[in-house]
Design an enzyme around this catalytic site. Sequence first.
Site: not given
Ligand code: NDP
Length: 258
Positions: A143, A156
């Site tokens: 990030s 975070y």
């Molecule tokens: P979302 O919340 O849309 O998606 C995250 C996914 O991860 C969900 O499907 C969630 O499942 C899954 N997840 C959460 N916990 C677990 C776990 N313990 N084991 C397996 N799967 C899990 O997030 P984003 O797509 O926005 O983010 C994806 C990545 O990008 C993250 O690492 C985030 O920190 C990073 N990021 C995102 C940014 C943004 O602006 N969106 C900016 C910078 C970084 P469930 O729904 O079942 O919990």
Amino acid sequence: MNRLAGKVAMVTGAGRGIGAAIALAFAREGARVALAELDIGTARETAERIGEETGANVIAVETDVTQSASVKEAVAQTEAALGPLDVLVNNAGINVFCDPLTMTDDDWRRCFAVDLDGVWNGCRAVLPGMVERGRGSIVNIASTHSFKIIPGCFPYPVAKHGVIGLTRALGIEYAPNNVRVNAIAPGYIETQLTLDWWNSQADPKAARQATLDLQPMKRIGEPREVAMTAVFLASDEAPFINASCITVDGGRSALYHD
Ligand code: NDP
């Protein structure tokens, strides 16, 4: 459209958001893909949709990235169904935004369990096979919080700084084995995670506008824009990129102020 032809990839947290976009982009480029996801129902729906759209072999595997045994099992299931893994994207992540002194112990552990342990659990599960085969690409989703701080977002950024450290350390450890470990640092990307954050603010519409106003390109990113970078790092087009991080934020983190 064959930049990942013949490759097998696993993407964690791929039921929705950036992970789902990466899985779709990989499948479009000819990879066989496993969606490793906590919510197996969502993962199955997404896998089916991607499979129908691309014709690729796409499967869903139930995975909790906080549990090393669960990730190991997901890797075993993926390799049994699709073949040895060439690519792992450690994408699963959660926002834990607290004030340091009012944060609970549970908040701290929840954040590190997913955002840092989760990445290590993924790496540890695939590295032995990749080292043995003498090839592999790991892409960790970090990030801009990995090198910038926004007050009130603790812990975070601490975990996301750790993701860069882990990426660099493992990239160096396994470079002689032809296993590359890189990171992508997205800025604001339009996903449920971002919507949830805006919706948690007193005035969600104003919060969204305030975010847009801060962006040099006057928009935030789309999941597919992160996915295109993941395709590049996963592919054979990036053979000498290792222990690195590519920022995908429209220039936001380079801006001092207007
Ligand atoms: P979302 O919340 O849309 O998606 C995250 C996914 O991860 C969900 O499907 C969630 O499942 C899954 N997840 C959460 N916990 C677990 C776990 N313990 N084991 C397996 N799967 C899990 O997030 P984003 O797509 O926005 O983010 C994806 C990545 O990008 C993250 O690492 C985030 O920190 C990073 N990021 C995102 C940014 C943004 O602006 N969106 C900016 C910078 C970084 P469930 O729904 O079942 O919990």
